[in-house]
Write a protein that holds these residues in place. Structure first.
Motif, PDB file in Angstrom:
ATOM      1  N   HIS A 316       0.830  -1.214   0.000  1.00 32.48           N
ATOM      2  CA  HIS A 316       0.000   0.000   0.000  1.00 32.48           C
ATOM      3  C   HIS A 316       0.861   1.258   0.000  1.00 32.48           C
ATOM      4  N   PRO A 320       3.301   1.888  -7.135  1.00 33.38           N
ATOM      5  CA  PRO A 320       2.743   2.992  -7.929  1.00 33.38           C
ATOM      6  C   PRO A 320       1.313   2.697  -8.384  1.00 33.38           C
ATOM      7  N   GLU A 321       0.633   3.723  -8.871  1.00 36.58           N
ATOM      8  CA  GLU A 321      -0.738   3.572  -9.335  1.00 36.58           C
ATOM      9  C   GLU A 321      -0.795   2.560 -10.482  1.00 36.58           C
ATOM     10  N   GLY A 322      -1.823   1.754 -10.482  1.00 38.26           N
ATOM     11  CA  GLY A 322      -2.015   0.768 -11.538  1.00 38.26           C
ATOM     12  C   GLY A 322      -1.571  -0.631 -11.166  1.00 38.26           C
ATOM     13  N   ARG A 324      -1.991  -3.886  -8.768  1.00 34.22           N
ATOM     14  CA  ARG A 324      -3.086  -4.431  -7.973  1.00 34.22           C
ATOM     15  C   ARG A 324      -2.665  -5.745  -7.324  1.00 34.22           C
ATOM     16  N   PRO A 339       0.620  -3.085 -14.356  1.00 38.84           N
ATOM     17  CA  PRO A 339      -0.072  -2.549 -15.533  1.00 38.84           C
ATOM     18  C   PRO A 339       0.146  -3.457 -16.734  1.00 38.84           C
ATOM     19  N   SER A 398       8.245   1.618 -10.689  1.00 36.80           N
ATOM     20  CA  SER A 398       8.103   3.043 -11.016  1.00 36.80           C
ATOM     21  C   SER A 398       9.060   3.455 -12.111  1.00 36.80           C
ATOM     22  N   GLN A 403       8.155   6.699 -13.947  1.00 37.97           N
ATOM     23  CA  GLN A 403       7.699   7.541 -12.836  1.00 37.97           C
ATOM     24  C   GLN A 403       8.798   7.668 -11.794  1.00 37.97           C
TER      25      GLN A 403
END
Length: 405
Positions: A316, A320-322, A324, A339, A398, A403
């Motif tokens: 958590h 990074p975003e994406g 899961r 991703p 990332s 990112q």
């Protein structure tokens, strides 16, 4: 050794056709990354933590067993040590699986059970249904007997039943086996819902397909509510169990529970493979399983719960975003979904430069396909190392995404 080199060697040596199925070990690829990038945190080890193995109790049991070993080092016990088979039947009954000792064969780990079932049931070209993804060792065993595969996708509740029905209907021949890990699946950590279990069994019965339930992790639940084993719902299921995860993998003591018409041929196949199992180790396991195993499991579950929770909290924070993941309710593994445009195997060298390695998801498919997921194991790593390793992995992902971590 490359696949091309192996194929050439098979041709030169006139090996059996199946020898081409014995590909170079994937562990060697991970080992190469260790050599090039020393000191990484490895999330690929699906074994108990050494500190969560009952070493002192094993030493005590071994001393007692070896003190009496002189009278039991000859040939016998093809089906395994009878008191251990009685104890296994009792433990299975405690989980809702009514099984008699004569339906149980002690094996050299549950891996031997997979091999013996494949040896007994599969001709070259026969079809096996597996989850996509599935246990790498099962693929290796089925490959050795030149099986073909129906790979059925999974969702959060397990194998997708509509996809299973369509695959069977469209298959060139009726599959002989359905191999599944319904509880804390390897590699995803997912658990099939009861509805999926009942639906899977109904489909298999309708088509006359033998179901093989592999259950290495069932006694290592750390949260949630247990679902009934497939064999508890249908005594015609072949059940594979092991003490590798609950006691220690190096002991190589597992078992196969099968219907009466299968257990005899399985024992005969086992005699052809290794005559019988190691006799002293099965007695050591019997002493542990019949005495202190349940007390040990309380300690082990608490340790794995802490490690799982540590990994979840770190994910958590670091991912990074994406990216899961799903919270496993037990076992050793978590399935990390990247991703879609990222391939986990292609990412592995970059992750190694950040000091972390894992098992790419594509390795758990028979065709070793491109896959944007990775198996992360938390079982054998200390909590501080889990936190550090997830931070490193998050930084590598990332970077791959362009990112800043």
């Amino acid at each position: 050794m490359s696949l091309e080199s192996l194929t050439s060697l098979v041709t030169q040596r006139q090996f059996a056709r199946r020898a081409e199925k014995f590909l170079p070990s994937l562990w060697a690829e991970v080992g190469d990354l260790f050599e090039r990038h020393p000191g990484p945190i490895f999330f690929g080890n699906g074994a108990p933590a050494p500190e969560l193995m009952p070493i002192a109790r094993l030493q005590e049991a071994a001393s007692r067993v070896w003190a009496e070993a002189g009278t039991r080092l000859g040939y016998t016990e093809a089906a395994g040590y009878a008191p251990l088979r009685v104890l296994i039947a009792e433990r299975m009954a405690g989980q809702g699986m009514r099984t008699i000792p004569d339906e149980i064969m002690v094996t050299n780990g549950s891996q031997q059970g997979i091999d013996l079932i494949a040896r007994l049931m599969l001709d070259p070209g026969d079809m096996v249904i597996v989850e996509g993804p599935t246990y790498l060792g099962a693929i290796q065993a089925f490959d050795a007997y030149e099986a073909e595969y129906l790979v059925i996708p999974m969702d959060e509740e397990g194998i997708e039943l509509n996809a299973l029905e369509r695959a069977i209907a469209g298959a060139m021949r009726l599959p002989k086996l359905l191999y599944t890990i319904p509880t804390f699946q390897n590699p995803t950590g997912r658990t099939q819902s009861r509805e999926r279990r009942e639906g899977l069994l109904a489909i298999a019965r309708r088509h006359g397909i033998l179901v093989v339930e592999d259950d290495p992790y069932g006694e290592l639940r750390v949260s949630g509510t247990p679902e009934p084993n497939l064999r508890a719902l249908d005594p015609g299921v072949v059940y594979l169990g092991t003490f590798s995860k609950t006691i220690a993998p190096g002991l190589r003591v597992g078992w196969t529970a099968a219907p009466a018409d299968l257990i005899g041929p399985l024992v005969s196949a086992r005699e052809a493979a290794d005559v019988h199992g190691e006799r002293t180790t099965s007695r050591i396991v019997h002493q542990i399983a019949g005495g202190s195993l349940d007390d040990h499991l309380v300690i082990a579950r608490a340790g794995y719960r802490r490690r799982r929770n540590t990994m979840l909290a770190a994910l958590h924070t670091a991912m990074p975003e994406g990216v899961r993941w799903q919270e496993p309710e037990g076992g050793f593994f978590l399935w990390l979904e990247l991703p879609e445009h990222l391939d986990a195997e292609a990412l592995l060298p970059l992750a190694a430069t950040h000091g972390v390695t894992y098992m790419p998801g594509g390795w758990f498919f028979p065709d070793r396909r491109s896959c944007s997921a990775a198996r992360l194991s938390y079982s054998s790593i200390g909590e501080d190392r889990i936190e550090e390793g997830i931070q490193r992995l998050g930084a590598a992902i990332s970077e791959a995404l362009g990112q800043k971590p």
